[in-house]
Motif scaffolding. Structure first.
Motif, short mmCIF file in Angstrom:
data_model
loop_
_atom_site.label_atom_id
_atom_site.label_comp_id
_atom_site.label_asym_id
_atom_site.label_seq_id
_atom_site.Cartn_x
_atom_site.Cartn_y
_atom_site.Cartn_z
N CYS A 1 0.79 -1.25 -0.19
CA CYS A 1 0.21 -0.15 -0.10
C CYS A 1 0.75 1.40 -0.01
CB CYS A 1 -0.91 -0.16 1.41
SG CYS A 1 -2.16 -1.33 1.06
N ARG A 2 2.02 1.34 0.26
CA ARG A 2 2.88 2.22 0.36
C ARG A 2 2.38 3.36 1.07
NH1 ARG A 2 2.72 0.34 -4.91
NH2 ARG A 2 4.65 -0.57 -5.71
N ALA A 3 1.81 3.33 2.40
CA ALA A 3 1.20 4.02 3.04
C ALA A 3 2.01 4.69 4.13
CB ALA A 3 -0.14 3.47 3.69
N PRO A 4 2.23 5.97 4.66
CA PRO A 4 2.95 6.19 5.50
C PRO A 4 2.49 5.93 7.10
CG PRO A 4 1.79 7.95 4.88
CD PRO A 4 1.29 7.09 3.92
N GLU A 5 3.31 6.08 8.16
CA GLU A 5 2.78 6.06 9.49
C GLU A 5 1.59 6.75 9.69
OE1 GLU A 5 6.09 6.17 12.18
OE2 GLU A 5 7.07 4.41 11.36
N PRO A 6 0.82 6.46 10.64
CA PRO A 6 -0.18 7.42 11.28
C PRO A 6 0.43 8.70 11.66
CG PRO A 6 -0.68 5.25 12.31
CD PRO A 6 0.72 5.31 11.55
N ALA A 7 -0.42 10.06 11.22
CA ALA A 7 0.09 11.20 11.69
C ALA A 7 0.05 11.33 13.16
CB ALA A 7 -0.67 12.42 11.28
N PRO A 8 1.27 11.96 13.92
CA PRO A 8 1.19 12.09 15.34
C PRO A 8 -0.27 12.77 15.80
CG PRO A 8 3.33 12.65 14.53
CD PRO A 8 2.49 12.47 13.34
N LEU A 9 -0.51 13.80 15.07
CA LEU A 9 -1.65 14.20 15.38
C LEU A 9 -3.23 13.55 15.61
CD1 LEU A 9 -3.63 16.73 16.08
CD2 LEU A 9 -3.82 17.40 13.81
N LEU A 10 -3.03 12.64 14.51
CA LEU A 10 -4.24 11.49 14.63
C LEU A 10 -4.18 10.64 15.80
CD1 LEU A 10 -6.48 10.18 13.10
CD2 LEU A 10 -4.97 8.67 11.77
N GLU A 11 -2.89 10.08 16.18
CA GLU A 11 -2.91 9.43 17.33
C GLU A 11 -3.56 10.18 18.77
OE1 GLU A 11 -1.27 6.35 17.82
OE2 GLU A 11 0.15 6.17 15.88
N ARG A 12 -2.95 11.55 18.56
CA ARG A 12 -3.22 12.46 19.88
C ARG A 12 -4.89 12.63 19.83
NH1 ARG A 12 1.23 15.58 18.08
NH2 ARG A 12 -0.28 17.28 17.51
N LEU A 13 -5.33 12.68 18.86
CA LEU A 13 -7.02 12.92 18.76
C LEU A 13 -7.56 11.66 19.50
CD1 LEU A 13 -7.51 14.27 15.12
CD2 LEU A 13 -8.07 15.65 17.17
N VAL A 14 -7.11 10.44 18.81
CA VAL A 14 -7.61 9.19 19.69
C VAL A 14 -7.37 9.26 20.96
CG1 VAL A 14 -7.86 6.69 19.28
CG2 VAL A 14 -7.48 8.07 17.37
N ALA A 15 -6.09 9.44 21.25
CA ALA A 15 -5.92 9.40 22.94
C ALA A 15 -6.47 10.21 23.77
CB ALA A 15 -4.34 9.50 22.96
N ALA A 16 -7.04 11.53 23.09
CA ALA A 16 -7.73 12.47 23.82
C ALA A 16 -9.22 12.39 23.66
CB ALA A 16 -7.31 13.99 23.34
N GLY A 17 -9.62 11.21 22.86
CA GLY A 17 -11.07 10.93 22.86
C GLY A 17 -11.76 11.84 21.80
N HIS A 18 -11.03 12.63 21.13
CA HIS A 18 -11.60 13.57 19.96
C HIS A 18 -11.91 12.78 18.86
CE1 HIS A 18 -11.63 17.74 21.95
NE2 HIS A 18 -10.95 17.07 23.03
N LEU A 19 -13.13 12.08 18.70
CA LEU A 19 -13.00 11.17 17.74
C LEU A 19 -14.13 11.85 16.39
CD1 LEU A 19 -13.88 7.73 19.65
CD2 LEU A 19 -11.55 9.13 19.00
N GLY A 20 -14.88 12.89 16.56
CA GLY A 20 -15.40 13.45 15.72
C GLY A 20 -16.99 13.38 15.99
N ARG A 21 -17.69 13.17 14.88
CA ARG A 21 -19.26 13.21 15.18
C ARG A 21 -19.74 12.21 16.22
NH1 ARG A 21 -22.66 12.41 9.86
NH2 ARG A 21 -21.74 10.11 10.11
N LYS A 22 -19.02 11.15 16.44
CA LYS A 22 -19.51 10.02 17.52
C LYS A 22 -19.23 10.62 18.90
CE LYS A 22 -16.70 6.83 15.64
NZ LYS A 22 -16.10 5.67 15.42
N THR A 23 -18.37 11.47 19.01
CA THR A 23 -18.24 12.09 20.48
C THR A 23 -18.30 13.75 20.34
OG1 THR A 23 -15.95 12.54 19.73
CG2 THR A 23 -16.23 10.79 20.92
N PRO A 24 -19.77 14.06 20.41
CA PRO A 24 -20.36 15.44 20.23
C PRO A 24 -19.55 16.34 20.73
CG PRO A 24 -22.03 13.79 20.37
CD PRO A 24 -20.75 13.11 20.90
N GLY A 25 -19.11 17.57 20.08
CA GLY A 25 -18.35 18.48 20.75
C GLY A 25 -17.01 18.17 20.99
N LYS A 26 -16.53 17.09 20.49
CA LYS A 26 -15.19 16.85 20.59
C LYS A 26 -14.62 16.01 19.28
CE LYS A 26 -13.68 14.90 24.37
NZ LYS A 26 -13.44 14.01 25.58
N GLY A 27 -14.21 17.12 18.49
CA GLY A 27 -13.52 16.64 17.09
C GLY A 27 -12.42 17.24 16.82
#
Length: 571
Positions: A529-555
């Motif tokens: 797939c020649r895909a890069p590693e996950p962006a550090p910001l993506l890791e931090r979003l998940v760790a902080a529970g800011h998942l987007g629409r499924k966590t209202p007010g936290k995206g």
């Protein structure tokens, strides 16, 4: 070589000199002249001046001449000669000697930073950045460090007078939307080069799966394969994280297939442009279907099968889950106008696993966990009748890894539905190593009866849509993490300049950061797939529970705001 169009309208108060009348310069001259601005077209190549003179009177530059005539009196000069910087610098240096003081210069350099050009061009230098010369309603504009506010205001006024929306961005190779889009287009070309998926399948997948008006390979044809290859080569050399151009680009270029401008590229263009392939004969799929699972995808797929005329059973883990799923399916069917008698006859929901013994098709839609899916397929292989079609609806796991415990290599395959399943027309059809042609034909017939369109690809992580989409989202997060844009600016430019239906931040918040992280990890683990590693910001979003629409007010937006991320200075 002056040229005054017959019946020309009253000249605009702005005069723009366009230097370089190749494909990009000619498109810009047409746009500016068509908007009523006074355009001077400049090129030292007589053939280029002739081509410009053949434009319609409405789009033809008011004057066509050789350099340096027409530069001194211009309110704005657009330099549109090809990259690289070694070609642009001498032209900019020549321009500088003839410009009136304070005249801004717009360069079309996309992969060359302005800091590599401003010594030759002078202080009031700006970059006009876009990817498709046929889509000039919106562009990105970067500003050199020494450019004055007065010059910036003049650039803004003249672009607005031409009906072009300017999105102010920081100066980086590839800019924002063009660089993101080029990365995705290149990955699509690599799919074709690898023999992983066909041209029509890749383009159809992105049109139906992501709402694109044109598929990525058709977009490459519109840009020009030679132009795209050169841009990708320079981006790969810039250290911006882009892989090398797919070799299929060079193969097509060597055959003279440059895209729309030559009538053929990834696609052929002309009288037969857009013609659909004839439908293939279908194999009888069978009428009895079991959908295993009780979540959103399972109930949506069950609804599809009932509406498609299949005798459908939803198999849940417990009777309580079966009743809840049945209510959701029945409600959806009633809203769709299905007669109640038909719904009762064509649909049941149960936790009784004996329904697996006498069925034509089983489609699993359980949790996206490899161990869970493998246990299920071991059971299916043991209890289902011979020749039962066994399909996984996994979105990112390898089909072979999910289905191997069934012990029936000819009968297993992937049928990846998209959410919401009743509305999305696309189904990715994925053959495992031993899937028989007969069962592939049966699966196509199933999709056809459901009113879906299949695209076919090999068995590797992400299939077509997710393997293209999630690295694009990952790259967008890297831009945010590097503080090179804001969430609002990134979404706006991706939509206006990149032509995306949704900006990457909104799209990420829609699919969920946790889903994006898991898919990106699986793509990165598969070297094909020649895909890069996950962006550090993506890791931090998940760790902080800011998942987007499924966590209202936290995206993504709220996370960056709460982290007090620095905002780039206005450009």
């Amino acid at each position: 070589m002056p040229d005054q169009p017959d019946g020309a309208s009253t000249p605009s108060p702005y005069t723009v000199a366009v230097v370089g009348l190749g494909g990009t310069g000619l498109a810009l001259a047409r746009r500016l002249a068509g908007a009523g601005l006074t355009v001077v077209g400049i090129d030292d190549d007589p053939a280029a001046l002739v081509r410009a003179g053949q434009l319609s009177p409405h789009e033809r530059p008011r004057t066509l001449t050789r350099f340096p005539a027409g530069v001194t009196d211009a309110d704005l000069v657009v330099e549109a000669v090809p990259e690289p910087a070694t070609v642009k610098r001498p032209v900019l240096a020549r321009l500088r000697r003839h410009l009136s003081p304070g005249t801004p210069v717009l360069t079309t350099a996309l992969t060359t930073p302005l800091t590599e050009l401003d010594e030759a061009a002078g202080d009031d230098l700006f970059a006009l950045r876009f990817l498709r010369a046929d889509h000039l309603d919106a562009v990105e504009v970067a500003r050199a460090p020494g450019a004055s506010d007065a010059a910036a205001e003049r650039v803004a006024r003249i672009l607005a007078a031409a009906g072009i929306t300017a999105h102010q961005v920081v100066d980086r190779p590839g800019s924002l939307a063009p660089g993101l889009l080029l990365g995705l287009l290149n990955r699509a070309a690599w799919m074709v080069h690898d023999g992983y998926a066909g041209v029509e399948d890749v383009d159809t997948a992105m049109r139906l799966g992501c709402g694109w008006q044109e598929g990525p390979l058709a977009v490459l044809d519109a840009i020009g394969l030679d132009t795209a290859r050169d841009l990708l080569s320079r981006l790969a050399e810039s250290g911006a994280g882009h892989p090398a151009p797919a070799p299929v680009l060079d193969e097509l270029i060597a055959r003279g297939a440059l895209g729309r401008k030559t009538g053929r590229g990834f696609h052929r263009y002309g009288p037969a442009d857009g013609a659909r392939r004839p439908a293939e004969p279908t194999a009888p799929p069978g009428r009895r279907v079991v959908v295993v699972g009780s979540g959103t995808m399972a109930t949506g797929m069950a609804e599809c099968f009932v509406r498609g005329g299949f005798d459908t059973t939803l198999l849940a883990r417990t009777e309580e889950k079966a009743r809840a799923a049945a209510e959701r399916v029945e409600f959806a069917l009633s809203r769709a106008g299905a007669p109640e008698e038909g719904r009762r006859a064509g649909f049941t929901a149960t936790a009784d696993r004996s329904v697996l013994r006498a069925v034509d098709i089983v489609v699993e839609a359980v949790v996206e966990d490899l161990a869970v899916k493998r246990r299920l397929f071991a059971e299916l292989g043991a209890v289902c009748a011979p020749r039962t079609l066994l399909a996984t609806s996994t979105s990112s796991l390898p089909v072979a890894a999910c289905t191997e415990p069934a012990g029936r290599p000819a009968d297993v395959l992937g049928l990846h539905f998209f959410n919401p399943a009743p509305m999305m027309r696309l189904v990715e059809l994925v053959a495992a190593r031993g899937t028989s042609e007969h069962n592939l034909a049966r699966a196509r017939a199933v999709a056809e009866q459901l009113g879906k369109q299949t695209v076919e690809c090999g068995d590797r992580a992400g299939f077509v849509v997710n393997a293209l989409l999630f690295p694009y989202l990952n790259q967008a997060l890297e831009l945010l993490d590097a503080e090179q844009t804001t969430t609002a600016a990134l979404d706006a430019t991706a939509r206006a300049v990149g032509g995306q239906p949704l900006g990457p931040v909104r799209l990420l918040d829609t699919v969920g950061a946790d889903v994006a992280l898991e898919v990106q990890r699986r793509l990165q683990a598969d070297p094909r797939c020649r895909a890069p590693e996950p962006a550090p910001l993506l890791e931090r979003l998940v760790a902080a529970g800011h998942l987007g629409r499924k966590t209202p007010g936290k995206g993504t937006r709220t996370y960056l705001a709460s982290a007090a991320a620095p905002v780039p200075a206005s450009v």
